[in-house]
Design a protein around this motif. Structure first.
Motif, PDB file in Angstrom:
ATOM      1  N   SER A  19      -7.843  -6.648  -9.555  1.00  0.00           N
ATOM      2  CA  SER A  19      -6.886  -5.778 -10.119  1.00  0.00           C
ATOM      3  C   SER A  19      -7.486  -4.346 -11.180  1.00  0.00           C
ATOM      4  N   ALA A  20      -8.453  -4.961 -12.318  1.00  0.00           N
ATOM      5  CA  ALA A  20      -8.640  -3.980 -13.093  1.00  0.00           C
ATOM      6  C   ALA A  20     -10.036  -2.680 -12.239  1.00  0.00           C
ATOM      7  N   ALA A  21     -10.655  -3.364 -11.012  1.00  0.00           N
ATOM      8  CA  ALA A  21     -11.194  -2.097 -10.748  1.00  0.00           C
ATOM      9  C   ALA A  21     -10.520  -1.354 -10.067  1.00  0.00           C
ATOM     10  N   GLN A  22      -9.487  -1.351  -9.464  1.00  0.00           N
ATOM     11  CA  GLN A  22      -8.828  -0.286  -8.903  1.00  0.00           C
ATOM     12  C   GLN A  22      -7.819   0.791  -9.511  1.00  0.00           C
ATOM     13  N   GLY A  23      -7.801   0.419 -10.511  1.00  0.00           N
ATOM     14  CA  GLY A  23      -7.049   1.153 -11.766  1.00  0.00           C
ATOM     15  C   GLY A  23      -6.334   0.394 -12.830  1.00  0.00           C
ATOM     16  N   LEU A  24      -5.744  -0.735 -12.505  1.00  0.00           N
ATOM     17  CA  LEU A  24      -4.831  -1.595 -12.855  1.00  0.00           C
ATOM     18  C   LEU A  24      -4.058  -2.281 -13.714  1.00  0.00           C
ATOM     19  N   ASP A  25      -3.510  -2.102 -15.277  1.00  0.00           N
ATOM     20  CA  ASP A  25      -3.989  -3.786 -15.799  1.00  0.00           C
ATOM     21  C   ASP A  25      -2.459  -3.671 -16.223  1.00  0.00           C
ATOM     22  N   PRO A  26      -2.650  -5.158 -15.421  1.00  0.00           N
ATOM     23  CA  PRO A  26      -1.559  -5.732 -15.363  1.00  0.00           C
ATOM     24  C   PRO A  26      -0.523  -6.667 -16.423  1.00  0.00           C
ATOM     25  N   ASP A  27       0.184  -6.777 -16.313  1.00  0.00           N
ATOM     26  CA  ASP A  27       1.013  -7.751 -17.974  1.00  0.00           C
ATOM     27  C   ASP A  27       0.176  -9.264 -17.567  1.00  0.00           C
ATOM     28  N   ILE A  28       0.412  -9.668 -16.541  1.00  0.00           N
ATOM     29  CA  ILE A  28       0.231 -11.256 -15.971  1.00  0.00           C
ATOM     30  C   ILE A  28      -1.011 -10.758 -15.344  1.00  0.00           C
ATOM     31  N   VAL A  29      -2.058 -12.295 -15.246  1.00  0.00           N
ATOM     32  CA  VAL A  29      -2.636 -12.424 -14.354  1.00  0.00           C
ATOM     33  C   VAL A  29      -2.658 -13.798 -14.104  1.00  0.00           C
ATOM     34  N   THR A  30      -3.269 -14.035 -12.519  1.00  0.00           N
ATOM     35  CA  THR A  30      -3.286 -15.287 -12.340  1.00  0.00           C
ATOM     36  C   THR A  30      -4.658 -15.697 -11.639  1.00  0.00           C
ATOM     37  N   GLY A  77       1.085  -1.405   0.549  1.00  0.00           N
ATOM     38  CA  GLY A  77       0.148   0.066   0.202  1.00  0.00           C
ATOM     39  C   GLY A  77       1.054   1.912  -0.059  1.00  0.00           C
ATOM     40  N   ASP A  78       1.995   1.593  -0.008  1.00  0.00           N
ATOM     41  CA  ASP A  78       3.091   2.108   0.393  1.00  0.00           C
ATOM     42  C   ASP A  78       3.642   2.817  -1.272  1.00  0.00           C
ATOM     43  N   LEU A  79       3.446   3.354  -1.566  1.00  0.00           N
ATOM     44  CA  LEU A  79       4.118   3.721  -3.147  1.00  0.00           C
ATOM     45  C   LEU A  79       5.105   4.420  -3.379  1.00  0.00           C
ATOM     46  N   GLU A  80       5.187   5.142  -2.932  1.00  0.00           N
ATOM     47  CA  GLU A  80       6.538   6.151  -2.893  1.00  0.00           C
ATOM     48  C   GLU A  80       7.447   4.552  -1.998  1.00  0.00           C
ATOM     49  N   ALA A  81       7.415   3.941  -1.514  1.00  0.00           N
ATOM     50  CA  ALA A  81       8.197   3.144  -0.876  1.00  0.00           C
ATOM     51  C   ALA A  81       8.953   2.213  -2.119  1.00  0.00           C
ATOM     52  N   ASN A 116      -6.419  -6.849   3.410  1.00  0.00           N
ATOM     53  CA  ASN A 116      -6.181  -6.300   3.283  1.00  0.00           C
ATOM     54  C   ASN A 116      -6.364  -5.144   2.687  1.00  0.00           C
ATOM     55  N   ILE A 117      -6.851  -4.084   2.410  1.00  0.00           N
ATOM     56  CA  ILE A 117      -7.414  -2.864   0.912  1.00  0.00           C
ATOM     57  C   ILE A 117      -6.412  -2.306   1.135  1.00  0.00           C
ATOM     58  N   PRO A 118      -5.830  -2.172  -0.443  1.00  0.00           N
ATOM     59  CA  PRO A 118      -4.616  -0.859  -0.428  1.00  0.00           C
ATOM     60  C   PRO A 118      -5.144   0.152  -0.260  1.00  0.00           C
ATOM     61  N   PRO A 119      -4.828   1.379  -0.299  1.00  0.00           N
ATOM     62  CA  PRO A 119      -5.495   2.983  -0.441  1.00  0.00           C
ATOM     63  C   PRO A 119      -5.807   3.227  -2.200  1.00  0.00           C
ATOM     64  N   ALA A 120      -6.748   4.075  -2.111  1.00  0.00           N
ATOM     65  CA  ALA A 120      -6.643   4.428  -3.481  1.00  0.00           C
ATOM     66  C   ALA A 120      -5.666   5.031  -3.911  1.00  0.00           C
ATOM     67  N   GLY A 121      -4.868   4.247  -5.473  1.00  0.00           N
ATOM     68  CA  GLY A 121      -4.244   4.925  -6.301  1.00  0.00           C
ATOM     69  C   GLY A 121      -3.057   4.016  -5.842  1.00  0.00           C
ATOM     70  N   PHE A 122      -3.225   3.327  -5.000  1.00  0.00           N
ATOM     71  CA  PHE A 122      -1.799   2.644  -4.302  1.00  0.00           C
ATOM     72  C   PHE A 122      -1.391   1.533  -5.967  1.00  0.00           C
ATOM     73  N   LEU A 123      -2.889   0.855  -6.535  1.00  0.00           N
ATOM     74  CA  LEU A 123      -2.078  -0.144  -7.951  1.00  0.00           C
ATOM     75  C   LEU A 123      -2.198   0.925  -8.751  1.00  0.00           C
ATOM     76  N   SER A 124      -3.696   2.049  -9.170  1.00  0.00           N
ATOM     77  CA  SER A 124      -3.445   2.186 -10.208  1.00  0.00           C
ATOM     78  C   SER A 124      -1.644   2.708 -10.459  1.00  0.00           C
ATOM     79  N   GLY A 125      -1.052   3.320  -9.581  1.00  0.00           N
ATOM     80  CA  GLY A 125       0.119   4.623  -9.608  1.00  0.00           C
ATOM     81  C   GLY A 125       0.733   3.469  -9.448  1.00  0.00           C
TER      82      GLY A 125
END
Length: 494
Positions: A277-288, A206-210, A238-247
């Motif tokens: 992942s898609a609902a949170q704005g992430l477009d991953p390269d691989i999905v399991t 959940g810590d994008l800057e880290a 654990n639900i990440p903060p908004a913007g974490f996955l998209s960022g």
């Protein structure tokens, strides 16, 4: 050498158990437990037996199980792998039809297969509807979630063969085979198996800057994958903060780092979305994917990969560089296809979202009223978590604190079981119990489940009540059992 008597090669060994004996319930519950204790995972079954959770259990309805004494409980366990309950009629009836009418090859390892082709196409089309960039992706099938992760790591490594690091996140759970275990930062499960796969590094969830700092320190070109759960299941929901996955996705895309979305628990409706992942704005390269595809009836895992990455590992004469004997078997593919069809036809992601909102609202109300028992409740869709306050509130040494955390959840699990609800522990969040009911659980059964959870909370208003209500002999046996476990505990929440 004297010839062996021919009878030895054909006669069953003494005590051989016939299929009909099991099918027609000729083994008593005690006999089943004795056999498991003697020949199976004795320690696990012993621990469950101390708690009164070891079963065996029988199906009454897809959503209710019965023990040998006739006590019925609502099943909210199954670790999200029983999306339609136990032996769902829609799936079992289809399996009968399949076994009667199917003529396609059962294990088509070196040929095309209609069942595999149909499931491949449907999965890619479903993913591409949410994420259009996956319109030409390809699928590799296996038999479990951890295998799907292993495959994903190999695809990513083949795509960036000179890179040496893979990044996962604190409290992550990706499986227990060696590669996936290396990315599951839990010393309790890792330590005895070291050295693990080299290059596994961890960043705070959940810590994008880290994450950005870690990537810059290692060097973007040295990283072959970032592996992330859109919501951490075993970590305690654990639900990440908004913007974490998209960022995360935007940052990795800018540096050419493949992103693997572990949707084994969250994918295909559990969280109220087809792909979290898609609902949170992430477009991953691989999905399991895995758990819901098997409908609790068979084992199916899938790794969906962008075509350029797929072909880098399995192109041309290297197309057998990664393989799986049973992945893509006709029965597994047929069940996976029927599961996907059932999810779509009944719009179960929407239903999961609607029931989940009702459930989470009630659980939050309980948490506010009984804060001395429930420290927090979390959830999305039908992935719900109860985090308990530790039974002992005073400061304790680290190892003892973790044992208290674990004992708190174990006793809560026992009390819920006695109250008529079967739930799950969380491997990386010691004092968290999860509820993962079937996505098609009838509304009245779901309401009854919540009523029983509320009754449990009302009769245990303080976390110390979990200990006070446990018979002393059970507490003593649990303490003796805990003393035999590895001394090292993974630091968890709190």
């Amino acid at each position: 050498m004297p010839a062996l008597p021919s009878a030895l090669s054909s006669a069953p060994p003494s005590g051989f158990i016939r299929t009909q004996d099991v099918l027609h319930e000729q083994l008593s519950g005690q006999r089943v437990r004795d056999l498991e204790l003697q020949y199976g995972n004795e320690e696990l079954l012993y621990g469950l037996g101390v708690l009164g959770l070891s079963g065996p259990f029988s199906r009454v309805t897809p959503w209710e199980l019965e023990d040998e004494h006739g006590v019925r409980r609502i099943n909210a366990s199954g670790y999200a792998a029983t999306p339609f309950g136990e032996m769902p009629p829609a799936i079992t009836e289809f399996m009968h039809e399949f076994l009667t009418h199917n003529r396609a090859m059962g294990l088509p390892q070196q040929s095309s297969s209609p069942w595999r082709a149909a499931l491949e196409a449907n999965l890619v089309r479903l993913l591409a509807r949410e994420l259009p960039s996956h319109a030409n992706s390809q699928v590799f099938f296996c038999s479990s979630g951890t295998e799907a992760i292993e495959g994903a790591l190999k695809f990513a490594k083949a795509y960036r063969p000179k890179a040496k690091y893979a990044i996962s996140f604190g409290s992550a759970y990706h499986g227990k085979t060696l590669g996936s275990l290396s990315l599951t930062p839990n010393p309790e499960y890792q330590d005895i198996f070291r050295p693990l796969v080299p290059g596994a590094v961890t960043s705070p969830y959940g810590d994008l800057e880290a994450l950005k700092r870690l990537v810059r320190r290692l060097g973007p070109d040295t990283i072959y994958a970032v592996v992330v759960e859109p919501i951490q299941g075993e970590g305690g929901v654990n639900i990440p903060p908004a913007g974490f996955l998209s960022g995360l996705g935007e940052f990795c895309r800018r540096h050419g780092i493949p992103v693997i979305a572990d949707e084994i628990q969250t994918g295909l409706g559990r969280t109220g979305h087809w792909f979290e992942s898609a609902a949170q704005g992430l477009d991953p390269d691989i999905v399991t994917l895995a758990k819901p595809l098997g409908a609790g009836m068979t084992a199916v895992g899938a790794t969906i990969v962008r075509a350029p990455i797929y072909k880098k590992m399995l192109g041309g004469l290297s197309s057998k560089r990664h393989s799986n004997t049973f992945g893509g078997g006709a029965l597994a593919m047929a069940v996976g296809l029927k599961s996907l069809e059932y999810l779509i036809d009944h719009d179960l992601p929407t239903r999961s979202r609607e029931l989940g909102e009702i459930g989470l609202s009630r659980l939050k109300t309980l948490q506010r009223r009984f804060a001395h028992l429930l420290e927090d409740v979390r959830g999305q869709g039908l992935l719900l978590a109860l985090q308990f306050r530790p039974m002992v509130g005073m400061p304790l040494p680290a190892m003892l604190r973790e044992i208290v955390f674990e004992a708190t959840a174990i006793l809560a699990l026992r009390e819920l079981h006695l109250g008529g609800v079967m739930a799950n522990l969380s491997l990386s969040s010691k004092r968290t119990v999860r509820l993962t009911p079937a996505l098609d659980m009838p509304a009245d059964v779901f309401t009854t489940m919540l009523d029983r959870v509320e009754a449990f909370v009302q009769t245990h208003p303080n976390s110390r009540d979990l200990l006070l209500r446990t018979p002393p002999q059970v507490t003593a046996r649990l303490a003796a059992f805990a003393a035999t476990k590895p001394k090292k505990r993974t630091p968890s929440d709190g």
